[in-house]
Motif scaffolding. Structure first.
Motif, PDB file in Angstrom:
ATOM      1  N   UNK A 225       0.855  -1.190   0.000  1.00 33.06           N
ATOM      2  CA  UNK A 225       0.000   0.000   0.000  1.00 33.06           C
ATOM      3  C   UNK A 225       0.896   1.247   0.000  1.00 33.06           C
ATOM      4  N   UNK A 226       0.618   2.169  -0.919  1.00 32.41           N
ATOM      5  CA  UNK A 226       1.449   3.366  -1.057  1.00 32.41           C
ATOM      6  C   UNK A 226       0.568   4.602  -1.156  1.00 32.41           C
ATOM      7  N   UNK A 227       1.133   5.737  -0.770  1.00 30.06           N
ATOM      8  CA  UNK A 227       0.442   7.014  -0.893  1.00 30.06           C
ATOM      9  C   UNK A 227       0.779   7.640  -2.245  1.00 30.06           C
ATOM     10  N   UNK A 228       0.037   8.689  -2.578  1.00 35.52           N
ATOM     11  CA  UNK A 228       0.321   9.405  -3.818  1.00 35.52           C
ATOM     12  C   UNK A 228       1.720   9.998  -3.791  1.00 35.52           C
ATOM     13  N   UNK A 229       2.167  10.463  -2.627  1.00 33.96           N
ATOM     14  CA  UNK A 229       3.524  11.008  -2.513  1.00 33.96           C
ATOM     15  C   UNK A 229       4.573   9.939  -2.775  1.00 33.96           C
ATOM     16  N   UNK A 230       4.338   8.714  -2.290  1.00 37.39           N
ATOM     17  CA  UNK A 230       5.281   7.623  -2.531  1.00 37.39           C
ATOM     18  C   UNK A 230       5.290   7.206  -4.003  1.00 37.39           C
ATOM     19  N   UNK A 231       4.119   7.199  -4.614  1.00 34.07           N
ATOM     20  CA  UNK A 231       4.035   6.907  -6.048  1.00 34.07           C
ATOM     21  C   UNK A 231       4.797   7.964  -6.843  1.00 34.07           C
ATOM     22  N   UNK A 232       4.596   9.226  -6.506  1.00 35.10           N
ATOM     23  CA  UNK A 232       5.277  10.322  -7.194  1.00 35.10           C
ATOM     24  C   UNK A 232       6.791  10.179  -7.055  1.00 35.10           C
ATOM     25  N   UNK A 233       7.252   9.826  -5.882  1.00 35.55           N
ATOM     26  CA  UNK A 233       8.685   9.629  -5.646  1.00 35.55           C
ATOM     27  C   UNK A 233       9.229   8.483  -6.483  1.00 35.55           C
ATOM     28  N   UNK A 234       8.460   7.392  -6.608  1.00 33.05           N
ATOM     29  CA  UNK A 234       8.899   6.237  -7.394  1.00 33.05           C
ATOM     30  C   UNK A 234       9.016   6.585  -8.878  1.00 33.05           C
ATOM     31  N   UNK A 235       8.059   7.368  -9.397  1.00 29.61           N
ATOM     32  CA  UNK A 235       8.124   7.764 -10.809  1.00 29.61           C
ATOM     33  C   UNK A 235       9.324   8.676 -11.044  1.00 29.61           C
ATOM     34  N   UNK A 236       9.546   9.629 -10.137  1.00 29.65           N
ATOM     35  CA  UNK A 236      10.678  10.543 -10.268  1.00 29.65           C
ATOM     36  C   UNK A 236      11.997   9.774 -10.253  1.00 29.65           C
ATOM     37  N   UNK A 237      12.095   8.778  -9.385  1.00 28.26           N
ATOM     38  CA  UNK A 237      13.324   7.988  -9.308  1.00 28.26           C
ATOM     39  C   UNK A 237      13.546   7.189 -10.583  1.00 28.26           C
ATOM     40  N   UNK A 238      12.464   6.694 -11.177  1.00 26.26           N
ATOM     41  CA  UNK A 238      12.594   5.879 -12.387  1.00 26.26           C
ATOM     42  C   UNK A 238      13.126   6.685 -13.565  1.00 26.26           C
ATOM     43  N   UNK A 239      12.828   7.986 -13.608  1.00 29.66           N
ATOM     44  CA  UNK A 239      13.280   8.820 -14.727  1.00 29.66           C
ATOM     45  C   UNK A 239      14.429   9.741 -14.321  1.00 29.66           C
ATOM     46  N   UNK A 240      14.908   9.573 -13.070  1.00 31.14           N
ATOM     47  CA  UNK A 240      16.064  10.345 -12.571  1.00 31.14           C
ATOM     48  C   UNK A 240      15.840  11.856 -12.666  1.00 31.14           C
ATOM     49  N   UNK A 241      14.654  12.270 -12.213  1.00 32.26           N
ATOM     50  CA  UNK A 241      14.321  13.685 -12.189  1.00 32.26           C
ATOM     51  C   UNK A 241      13.674  14.022 -10.850  1.00 32.26           C
ATOM     52  N   UNK A 242      13.826  15.229 -10.376  1.00 30.70           N
ATOM     53  CA  UNK A 242      13.127  15.621  -9.138  1.00 30.70           C
ATOM     54  C   UNK A 242      11.640  15.781  -9.400  1.00 30.70           C
ATOM     55  N   UNK A 243      10.857  15.643  -8.349  1.00 33.88           N
ATOM     56  CA  UNK A 243       9.408  15.890  -8.426  1.00 33.88           C
ATOM     57  C   UNK A 243       9.048  16.703  -7.192  1.00 33.88           C
TER      58      UNK A 243
END
Length: 302
Positions: A225-243
């Protein structure tokens, strides 16, 4: 097995039909125009019309029909479309199954539904035993699932696929923004997200097709179970960009209308049935699912 499928031209249906054919099953697709191929059959669910022999020829019926919840603003007219596109199709199939002689009935109906059933759960984790919530989507899921009851009453095994958001569909519009450094959490970002990867949704559907001991609602979501903030962090990490950005709640409501409420709603949904029955996820974490969907190596199975 001989499988009759509605919604076979959709995002999930197209891929599930391909997977099932690859596993050696025979799939017939229901279409609302004149059939143009041997693997097609015509029906008119808005009028409740389907050839009973088409249903009788199937061992399994899979119903994935339904207008896209996020496809348009929720006007009164589109809300009616969301409802009728689900209830008409489900009811037509369920009643057709019930009307058949017992020996001719499909033994299984895999029926689409959604985690919208639960409404806003806040920080409370919910399993398949939780009651329906008090939102538009919860009411939609309630009548959607109820429309399948005639098949269940006739003795057909009915599995209700309460599906979470697929990471692949979420990332399609988001990845370009995140790659430009425009990634953002929604509102406070503390709302829980019920998610699944596409490979795991497909795997779960095939798993449930074969598990004759499982019936009723099944949450098809990831085990983490993840929050929207955790999802956002995971996407940012996958593309190596800050969010570092945030989309304020008022801006979401301005852009999406009533649909914005669903983006901010908290749904902490647990896949209790899948866990109990031994399903193995390909992407058990949000990081693994996002990396795979973004074209990076997926994490190992749990």
């Amino acid at each position: 097995m001989r499988i009759l499928m509605s919604g076979a031209s959709g995002f999930l249906g197209t891929r599930l039909a391909d997977r099932l054919r690859g596993s050696g099953h025979e799939v017939t697709r229901l279409v609302r125009r004149a059939a143009q191929a041997n693997d097609e059959a015509t029906w008119q669910p808005a009028q409740g019309q389907i050839d009973p022999q088409v249903v009788a020829a199937a061992d399994v019926v899979i119903n994935l029909s339904g207008a896209n919840v996020g496809g348009r603003r929720w006007t009164a007219g589109y809300k009616s479309t969301l409802r009728s596109s689900r209830v008409d199709t489900t009811g037509t199939l369920a009643r057709a199954i019930r009307k058949l002689p017992e020996a001719d009935r499909p033994h299984t109906l895999l029926q689409a539904s959604a985690v919208g059933w639960y409404g806003d759960t806040g920080d409370t984790a919910v399993t398949e035993e939780a009651p329906a919530g008090r939102t538009f989507l919860a009411d939609l899921c309630r009548v959607w699932e109820a429309a399948a009851r005639p098949a269940e009453d006739a003795g057909t095994r009915v599995v209700l696929l309460r599906t979470g958001l697929t990471v692949e569909s979420l990332l399609k519009p988001l990845l370009p923004l995140f790659k430009l450094g425009g990634g953002a959490k929604l509102g406070g970002g503390r709302q829980w997200m019920a998610w699944t990867s596409l490979p795991d949704w497909l795997g779960a559907a095939e798993f449930l097709l074969e598990r004759e001991d499982v019936s009723g609602p099944v949450n098809i979501v990831g085990p983490e179970q993840v929050t929207n903030a955790q999802f956002t962090k995971a996407v940012a990490a996958a593309v190596h960009r800050p969010a570092l950005l945030t989309v304020p709640s008022p801006a979401l409501h301005l852009a999406l209308g009533e649909l914005a409420g669903e983006s901010l709603r908290s749904q902490r949904v647990v896949p209790a049935v899948l866990e109990r029955t031994g399903f193995r996820w390909t992407h058990p974490t949000i990081e693994a699912a996002v990396q795979a969907a973004a074209g990076r190596p997926a994490a190992a199975s749990r």
